[in-house]
Design a protein around this motif. Sequence first.
Motif, PDB file in Angstrom:
ATOM      1  N   SER A 103      -8.769   9.889   5.658  1.00  0.00           N
ATOM      2  CA  SER A 103      -7.612  10.240   4.835  1.00  0.00           C
ATOM      3  C   SER A 103      -8.036  10.630   3.430  1.00  0.00           C
ATOM      4  N   ALA A 104      -9.263  10.256   3.035  1.00  0.00           N
ATOM      5  CA  ALA A 104      -9.785  10.697   1.744  1.00  0.00           C
ATOM      6  C   ALA A 104      -9.800  12.218   1.678  1.00  0.00           C
ATOM      7  N   HIS A 105      -9.896  12.863   2.827  1.00  0.00           N
ATOM      8  CA  HIS A 105      -9.856  14.323   2.870  1.00  0.00           C
ATOM      9  C   HIS A 105      -8.421  14.837   2.985  1.00  0.00           C
ATOM     10  N   THR A 106      -7.668  14.327   3.954  1.00  0.00           N
ATOM     11  CA  THR A 106      -6.325  14.865   4.197  1.00  0.00           C
ATOM     12  C   THR A 106      -5.366  14.592   3.035  1.00  0.00           C
ATOM     13  N   LEU A 107      -5.524  13.451   2.364  1.00  0.00           N
ATOM     14  CA  LEU A 107      -4.598  13.085   1.285  1.00  0.00           C
ATOM     15  C   LEU A 107      -4.896  13.827  -0.016  1.00  0.00           C
ATOM     16  N   PHE A 108      -6.146  14.253  -0.213  1.00  0.00           N
ATOM     17  CA  PHE A 108      -6.511  14.968  -1.441  1.00  0.00           C
ATOM     18  C   PHE A 108      -6.676  16.467  -1.206  1.00  0.00           C
ATOM     19  N   TYR A 109      -6.415  16.908  -0.006  1.00  0.00           N
ATOM     20  CA  TYR A 109      -6.637  18.300   0.373  1.00  0.00           C
ATOM     21  C   TYR A 109      -5.843  19.276  -0.493  1.00  0.00           C
ATOM     22  N   ILE A 120     -14.494   2.990  -2.449  1.00  0.00           N
ATOM     23  CA  ILE A 120     -13.791   2.305  -1.357  1.00  0.00           C
ATOM     24  C   ILE A 120     -14.734   2.354  -0.166  1.00  0.00           C
ATOM     25  N   ALA A 121     -15.558   1.321  -0.058  1.00  0.00           N
ATOM     26  CA  ALA A 121     -16.601   1.291   0.964  1.00  0.00           C
ATOM     27  C   ALA A 121     -16.063   0.895   2.326  1.00  0.00           C
ATOM     28  N   SER A 122     -14.891   0.269   2.359  1.00  0.00           N
ATOM     29  CA  SER A 122     -14.270  -0.118   3.627  1.00  0.00           C
ATOM     30  C   SER A 122     -12.762  -0.170   3.449  1.00  0.00           C
ATOM     31  N   CYS A 123     -12.039   0.267   4.466  1.00  0.00           N
ATOM     32  CA  CYS A 123     -10.577   0.160   4.466  1.00  0.00           C
ATOM     33  C   CYS A 123     -10.120  -1.006   5.334  1.00  0.00           C
ATOM     34  N   PHE A 124     -11.076  -1.824   5.739  1.00  0.00           N
ATOM     35  CA  PHE A 124     -10.769  -2.985   6.578  1.00  0.00           C
ATOM     36  C   PHE A 124     -10.842  -4.248   5.739  1.00  0.00           C
ATOM     37  N   ARG A 125      -9.791  -5.077   5.832  1.00  0.00           N
ATOM     38  CA  ARG A 125      -9.745  -6.338   5.104  1.00  0.00           C
ATOM     39  C   ARG A 125      -9.723  -7.488   6.097  1.00  0.00           C
ATOM     40  N   GLU A 126     -10.655  -8.428   5.951  1.00  0.00           N
ATOM     41  CA  GLU A 126     -10.678  -9.582   6.840  1.00  0.00           C
ATOM     42  C   GLU A 126      -9.471 -10.484   6.624  1.00  0.00           C
ATOM     43  N   ASP A 127      -8.854 -10.397   5.436  1.00  0.00           N
ATOM     44  CA  ASP A 127      -7.646 -11.180   5.182  1.00  0.00           C
ATOM     45  C   ASP A 127      -6.397 -10.480   5.695  1.00  0.00           C
ATOM     46  N   GLY A 128      -6.564  -9.370   6.401  1.00  0.00           N
ATOM     47  CA  GLY A 128      -5.436  -8.660   7.007  1.00  0.00           C
ATOM     48  C   GLY A 128      -5.272  -7.283   6.397  1.00  0.00           C
ATOM     49  N   ASN A 129      -5.039  -6.272   7.250  1.00  0.00           N
ATOM     50  CA  ASN A 129      -4.895  -4.896   6.756  1.00  0.00           C
ATOM     51  C   ASN A 129      -3.469  -4.598   6.327  1.00  0.00           C
ATOM     52  N   ARG A 130      -2.919  -5.495   5.512  1.00  0.00           N
ATOM     53  CA  ARG A 130      -1.562  -5.300   5.018  1.00  0.00           C
ATOM     54  C   ARG A 130      -1.590  -4.635   3.652  1.00  0.00           C
ATOM     55  N   GLY A 160     -10.031   1.484   8.934  1.00  0.00           N
ATOM     56  CA  GLY A 160      -9.190   0.292   8.804  1.00  0.00           C
ATOM     57  C   GLY A 160      -7.760   0.752   8.608  1.00  0.00           C
ATOM     58  N   GLU A 161      -7.249   0.604   7.391  1.00  0.00           N
ATOM     59  CA  GLU A 161      -5.942   1.148   7.000  1.00  0.00           C
ATOM     60  C   GLU A 161      -6.132   1.878   5.675  1.00  0.00           C
ATOM     61  N   ASP A 162      -5.455   3.025   5.508  1.00  0.00           N
ATOM     62  CA  ASP A 162      -5.725   3.852   4.334  1.00  0.00           C
ATOM     63  C   ASP A 162      -4.837   3.558   3.130  1.00  0.00           C
ATOM     64  N   TRP A 163      -4.354   2.317   3.000  1.00  0.00           N
ATOM     65  CA  TRP A 163      -3.481   1.967   1.869  1.00  0.00           C
ATOM     66  C   TRP A 163      -4.075   2.329   0.507  1.00  0.00           C
ATOM     67  N   PRO A 164      -5.328   1.974   0.203  1.00  0.00           N
ATOM     68  CA  PRO A 164      -5.843   2.283  -1.139  1.00  0.00           C
ATOM     69  C   PRO A 164      -5.990   3.777  -1.386  1.00  0.00           C
ATOM     70  N   LEU A 165      -6.386   4.525  -0.371  1.00  0.00           N
ATOM     71  CA  LEU A 165      -6.513   5.969  -0.514  1.00  0.00           C
ATOM     72  C   LEU A 165      -5.155   6.613  -0.721  1.00  0.00           C
ATOM     73  N   ASP A 166      -4.172   6.152   0.023  1.00  0.00           N
ATOM     74  CA  ASP A 166      -2.819   6.661  -0.108  1.00  0.00           C
ATOM     75  C   ASP A 166      -2.292   6.401  -1.522  1.00  0.00           C
ATOM     76  N   TYR A 167      -2.586   5.226  -2.061  1.00  0.00           N
ATOM     77  CA  TYR A 167      -2.095   4.874  -3.404  1.00  0.00           C
ATOM     78  C   TYR A 167      -2.704   5.792  -4.465  1.00  0.00           C
ATOM     79  N   ILE A 168      -4.031   5.968  -4.439  1.00  0.00           N
ATOM     80  CA  ILE A 168      -4.682   6.809  -5.443  1.00  0.00           C
ATOM     81  C   ILE A 168      -4.221   8.257  -5.311  1.00  0.00           C
ATOM     82  N   ALA A 169      -4.080   8.737  -4.079  1.00  0.00           N
ATOM     83  CA  ALA A 169      -3.667  10.121  -3.861  1.00  0.00           C
ATOM     84  C   ALA A 169      -2.288  10.381  -4.450  1.00  0.00           C
TER      85      ALA A 169
END
Length: 499
Positions: free
Chosen positions: A329-335, A191-201, A233-242
């Motif tokens: 959040s890659a740290h806080t969510l997997f801590y 996950i090289a970026s948490c920012f989406r140009e199509d919207g951080n939804r 950006g927004e941590d949606w993908p990290l939150d999902y995997i965690a």
Amino acid sequence: MEFDKIISDENLKLLKVDMFQDYPLATRNDEQQKEWLQAKKDLLAGKITKEQLDALSEKQMSEIYPSLTEEERCANVAFFARAMKEHVGWDVFPEEAKQNFTCAIEEIYSDSQPKTARDLMLSLGTAVRLLPDKHASVSLFNGMSVKSGCQSNAGKNVLSAGRDDIEFFDKKEGIWGIGQTKDGSALVVSIASCFREDGNRKENWDDFKAAFEKAYEKNYSRIILDVRGNMGGEDWPLDYIARRTYGNDLNAMQTAEVKDTKLGMHFLSKHGMFRNEEKPFDIENMPVSGDKRVLMDERDVYYLFNVNKGYLGQIDVLMDGAVSSAAESAHTLFYHHPNARFVGEPTNGMQQYQQGNVILPCGLSMRVGVLQRNYYDGMIEGIGHDVDIHVPLDENGKGADAFDVALTNDDMSKTRERQESLQDLYSGRLLAAKTLDYMERGQRSFSADCVKAALKKMHSQIPTPAILQQQEVDAPAILKQENNSSSLRSSLAQLKGRS
């Protein structure tokens, strides 16, 4: 003039500054925007040069940000300084940092050199960098601002490294990639970026989630999650995997605090979570306490790792000094994951404070901390979340590649130490074995509705003089109740084998 006098109500009134006024952002008007877009097209078509485009930008900037009078300059400095004093973390900022900031403001206030808003931005930018909040900034409408940088010595993210030992199944260039090591031993998630140009939804990450699930079904014995270079950006993908790998709700933070003042609530209403609401709070009638208060407290319940639904293999999270903001959040969510470890370098340290976007009278935009998150590893702003395995540096100060280090270093001792410390921590809490809706509750604490509900609950508990008097009468009964609660927690701890 001294800092306290600059931000005093008397001086603000004298300068005709209203801290609750919604000042407009200075930006291009329709005609200027049309001219700018046409010029950019002409540049691509080779009809004009880059120098001509820059000249147009300079011309428009001088029109958008005209010269300031002496009173206007002082008014904007006073507004900025008063807003930063309302920062939710002001009371925990080091005294030296606050002293340096206040001295800088006093100097800028008395200096007549900043003639335009752009000049003022650069001056205020030097002051804001003295405070330990890396999100805090002052900027023009086009995003130009003064911020501190970050460096990395732990190798490139695998998505852009061009490694021949990784095979990607699916990816979105510059954003994410999912694959495996060539020998098939590990699932590789970048996950090289948490920012989406199509919207951080949240829904814009559905493609990522589908690709992850398809690969996750193959039951790899190891997952390597690479977030190096991710600046947020927004941590949606990290939150999902965690959540998927923990099999339960997450213990992402301990508390969240706000500055419970009228102005603090006004700035909180400028947070992005309320971007679609014109007036989220009735600040005029809000019963604020005037203090910094805990808005959300997650210390009473500890969500346990679900051995039936969680991932039992090893998880290596690759981080570096560029990992910032939501990416941390890659740290806080997997801590709390029992088999997760962090490899590389400490993060940038930009995750402590969530920002409200406020407009100065002259049209500049500033960001001020409105909500403070408190994590399990302490205050991290400007310091970063630490790693378990540090990448070694050579004599030139260059680091190895964290991906290679993860594959060759099997040390899990830091993970074990963390798990032992967490057992001591949660022995006195209610333990939550599972929550049926844990995969759907992502970001629950910081949705607009949840924050408003938490504020309503917090303000309903503000003691009035009558309540304070009654508490003195009920003190013996309250003490007895607390002792009983402690006994109950002790009993729970004994049942869990952790007394």
